[in-house]
Every structure is written in structure tokens, then in C-alpha cells.
Scaffold this motif. Structure first.
Motif, PDB file in Angstrom:
ATOM      1  N   THR A 283       0.696  -1.162  -0.276  1.00  0.00           N
ATOM      2  CA  THR A 283      -0.047   0.197   0.039  1.00  0.00           C
ATOM      3  C   THR A 283       0.800   1.184  -0.012  1.00  0.00           C
ATOM      4  OG1 THR A 283      -1.792  -1.152   1.102  1.00  0.00           O
ATOM      5  CG2 THR A 283      -1.676   1.144   1.299  1.00  0.00           C
ATOM      6  N   ASP A 284       1.942   1.125   0.705  1.00  0.00           N
ATOM      7  CA  ASP A 284       2.907   2.327   0.819  1.00  0.00           C
ATOM      8  C   ASP A 284       3.854   2.391  -0.317  1.00  0.00           C
ATOM      9  OD1 ASP A 284       5.477   3.433   2.829  1.00  0.00           O
ATOM     10  OD2 ASP A 284       4.595   4.417   1.303  1.00  0.00           O
ATOM     11  N   GLY A 285       3.317   2.940  -1.519  1.00  0.00           N
ATOM     12  CA  GLY A 285       4.102   3.065  -2.818  1.00  0.00           C
ATOM     13  C   GLY A 285       3.539   2.287  -3.936  1.00  0.00           C
ATOM     14  N   GLY A 286       2.637   1.642  -3.504  1.00  0.00           N
ATOM     15  CA  GLY A 286       1.744   0.818  -4.633  1.00  0.00           C
ATOM     16  C   GLY A 286       2.527  -0.167  -5.246  1.00  0.00           C
ATOM     17  N   PHE A 287       3.665  -0.801  -4.881  1.00  0.00           N
ATOM     18  CA  PHE A 287       4.146  -1.758  -5.609  1.00  0.00           C
ATOM     19  C   PHE A 287       3.445  -3.127  -5.678  1.00  0.00           C
ATOM     20  CE2 PHE A 287       6.783  -5.940  -5.372  1.00  0.00           C
ATOM     21  CZ  PHE A 287       7.700  -5.902  -6.287  1.00  0.00           C
ATOM     22  N   THR A 288       3.320  -3.692  -6.639  1.00  0.00           N
ATOM     23  CA  THR A 288       2.500  -4.868  -6.930  1.00  0.00           C
ATOM     24  C   THR A 288       3.355  -6.070  -7.460  1.00  0.00           C
ATOM     25  OG1 THR A 288       2.036  -4.385  -9.165  1.00  0.00           O
ATOM     26  CG2 THR A 288       0.531  -3.659  -7.413  1.00  0.00           C
ATOM     27  N   TYR A 289       2.798  -7.202  -7.204  1.00  0.00           N
ATOM     28  CA  TYR A 289       3.614  -8.530  -7.568  1.00  0.00           C
ATOM     29  C   TYR A 289       2.751  -9.514  -8.136  1.00  0.00           C
ATOM     30  CZ  TYR A 289       5.502 -13.215  -7.355  1.00  0.00           C
ATOM     31  OH  TYR A 289       5.690 -14.679  -7.766  1.00  0.00           O
ATOM     32  N   TYR A 290       2.835 -10.075  -9.147  1.00  0.00           N
ATOM     33  CA  TYR A 290       1.978 -11.151  -9.783  1.00  0.00           C
ATOM     34  C   TYR A 290       2.731 -12.410 -10.074  1.00  0.00           C
ATOM     35  CZ  TYR A 290      -0.739  -7.232 -10.691  1.00  0.00           C
ATOM     36  OH  TYR A 290      -1.701  -5.678 -10.481  1.00  0.00           O
ATOM     37  N   ALA A 291       2.043 -13.482  -9.796  1.00  0.00           N
ATOM     38  CA  ALA A 291       2.475 -14.994 -10.153  1.00  0.00           C
ATOM     39  C   ALA A 291       2.245 -15.032 -11.810  1.00  0.00           C
ATOM     40  CB  ALA A 291       1.555 -15.866  -9.869  1.00  0.00           C
ATOM     41  N   ASP A 292       3.342 -15.610 -12.267  1.00  0.00           N
ATOM     42  CA  ASP A 292       3.665 -15.609 -13.869  1.00  0.00           C
ATOM     43  C   ASP A 292       2.532 -16.233 -14.277  1.00  0.00           C
ATOM     44  OD1 ASP A 292       7.299 -16.689 -13.843  1.00  0.00           O
ATOM     45  OD2 ASP A 292       6.290 -14.867 -13.273  1.00  0.00           O
ATOM     46  N   SER A 293       1.794 -17.010 -13.858  1.00  0.00           N
ATOM     47  CA  SER A 293       0.480 -17.779 -14.507  1.00  0.00           C
ATOM     48  C   SER A 293      -0.434 -16.777 -14.608  1.00  0.00           C
ATOM     49  CB  SER A 293       0.045 -18.812 -13.651  1.00  0.00           C
ATOM     50  OG  SER A 293      -0.333 -18.388 -12.181  1.00  0.00           O
ATOM     51  N   VAL A 294      -0.532 -15.497 -14.007  1.00  0.00           N
ATOM     52  CA  VAL A 294      -1.544 -14.480 -14.204  1.00  0.00           C
ATOM     53  C   VAL A 294      -1.043 -13.204 -14.595  1.00  0.00           C
ATOM     54  CG1 VAL A 294      -2.885 -15.725 -12.198  1.00  0.00           C
ATOM     55  CG2 VAL A 294      -1.476 -13.646 -11.761  1.00  0.00           C
ATOM     56  N   LYS A 295       0.214 -12.954 -14.826  1.00  0.00           N
ATOM     57  CA  LYS A 295       0.680 -11.913 -15.263  1.00  0.00           C
ATOM     58  C   LYS A 295       0.098 -11.426 -16.578  1.00  0.00           C
ATOM     59  CE  LYS A 295       4.701 -11.464 -13.846  1.00  0.00           C
ATOM     60  NZ  LYS A 295       6.139 -11.416 -13.725  1.00  0.00           N
ATOM     61  N   GLY A 296      -0.363 -10.069 -16.632  1.00  0.00           N
ATOM     62  CA  GLY A 296      -0.770  -9.688 -18.074  1.00  0.00           C
ATOM     63  C   GLY A 296      -2.385 -10.019 -17.858  1.00  0.00           C
ATOM     64  N   ARG A 297      -3.060 -10.586 -17.079  1.00  0.00           N
ATOM     65  CA  ARG A 297      -4.274 -11.043 -17.159  1.00  0.00           C
ATOM     66  C   ARG A 297      -5.071 -10.560 -16.010  1.00  0.00           C
ATOM     67  NH1 ARG A 297      -6.092 -15.790 -17.010  1.00  0.00           N
ATOM     68  NH2 ARG A 297      -4.220 -16.779 -15.911  1.00  0.00           N
ATOM     69  N   PHE A 298      -4.484 -10.545 -14.935  1.00  0.00           N
ATOM     70  CA  PHE A 298      -5.020  -9.770 -13.573  1.00  0.00           C
ATOM     71  C   PHE A 298      -4.117  -8.752 -13.250  1.00  0.00           C
ATOM     72  CE2 PHE A 298      -6.165 -14.616 -11.535  1.00  0.00           C
ATOM     73  CZ  PHE A 298      -6.824 -14.775 -12.804  1.00  0.00           C
ATOM     74  N   THR A 299      -5.151  -8.090 -12.480  1.00  0.00           N
ATOM     75  CA  THR A 299      -4.650  -6.856 -12.104  1.00  0.00           C
ATOM     76  C   THR A 299      -5.077  -6.416 -10.344  1.00  0.00           C
ATOM     77  OG1 THR A 299      -4.825  -5.680 -14.011  1.00  0.00           O
ATOM     78  CG2 THR A 299      -4.393  -4.274 -12.123  1.00  0.00           C
ATOM     79  N   ILE A 300      -4.288  -6.232  -9.439  1.00  0.00           N
ATOM     80  CA  ILE A 300      -4.604  -5.948  -7.922  1.00  0.00           C
ATOM     81  C   ILE A 300      -4.665  -4.413  -7.780  1.00  0.00           C
ATOM     82  CG2 ILE A 300      -2.256  -6.100  -7.161  1.00  0.00           C
ATOM     83  CD1 ILE A 300      -3.306  -7.672  -4.773  1.00  0.00           C
TER      84      ILE A 300
END
Length: 120
Positions: free
Chosen positions: A50-67
Motif C-alpha cells: 500500500t505504501d508506494g503501490g508496488f505490486t507482484y503477480y504470479a507468472d501464471s496470471v501476469k498480464g491478465r490479472f490486476t490487483i
């Protein structure tokens, strides 16, 4: 004690979209979405600092999911596009005041889960 309540799960056809929501009773610095399918280990889908908005995605969902989070940082979202049958699982919202993964631990707070089923 932070309470988390998920919503937005359901059944969709492959290629469709769903938006999951997680209402939190209090602010947390670190939040994430996990999922677990029958017979498989729990998988971290995405997380957000939340502080800075850094996000991480699993490779299996990268490009399709957005948090993402709302401006008040009390609601967590997971926009899921181009869904695949392998995305079918129970999805859980999780939160902690500390970066749990740094300590080799699990988040302190968990929601009850919401079911996502994707048919081919």
C-alpha cells in the motif's frame, strides 16, 4: 484483529472476466490474493504494498490479472480478465501489517474465500 470479507466470485466461461473484492475492517500495509484448487498447494496470485503501490503477480496470471485498492485503502480488488479453466480455485484475501514473506511466514489475517469456476 483485521476482518476481511471477499465477494465477486462465480462461474464464467473461458475468456470471460470477474472482479473480486475484499472489504477490510482496518488498514493494512501489505495485502494479497491467494488461491487454492483441490489437490493443489496454495498459490500466491498477487500482492500489493500500500505504501508506494508496488505490486507482484504470479507468472501464471501476469498480464491478465490486476490487483488494486480504493483510495481509502480499505477495499482490495482483483480484476481477472481472459480467465482460463486452470484459474478455477478458491480465492482468498489476506493482509498483514508486516511483509510476512520476509520472515518466511503466512499473512496474519485471511478472508473466508470466494469460489471462482471457469468452464471451457
Amino acid at each position: 484483529q483485521v476482518q476481511l470479507v471477499e465477494s465477486g466470485g462465480g462461474s464464467v466461461q473461458a475468456g470471460g472476466s470477474l472482479r473480486l473484492s475484499c472489504a477490510a475492517s482496518a488498514y493494512s500495509d501489505y495485502m494479497a490474493w491467494f488461491r487454492q484448487a483441490p489437490g493443489k498447494e496454495r498459490e500466491r496470485v498477487a500482492r500489493i504494498n500500500t505504501d508506494g503501490g508496488f505490486t507482484y503477480y504470479a507468472d501464471s496470471v501476469k498480464g491478465r490479472f490486476t490487483i488494486s485498492q480504493d483510495d481509502a485503502k480499505t477495499t482490495l480488488y482483483l480484476q481477472m480478465n481472459t480467465l482460463k479453466p486452470e484459474d478455477s480455485a478458491m480465492y482468498y484475501c489476506a493482509a498483514d501489517v508486516r511483509p510476512w514473506w520476509v520472515f518466511g511466514m503466512s499473512p496474519n489475517y485471511w478472508g473466508q474465500g470466494t469460489q471462482v469456476t471457469v468452464s471451457s
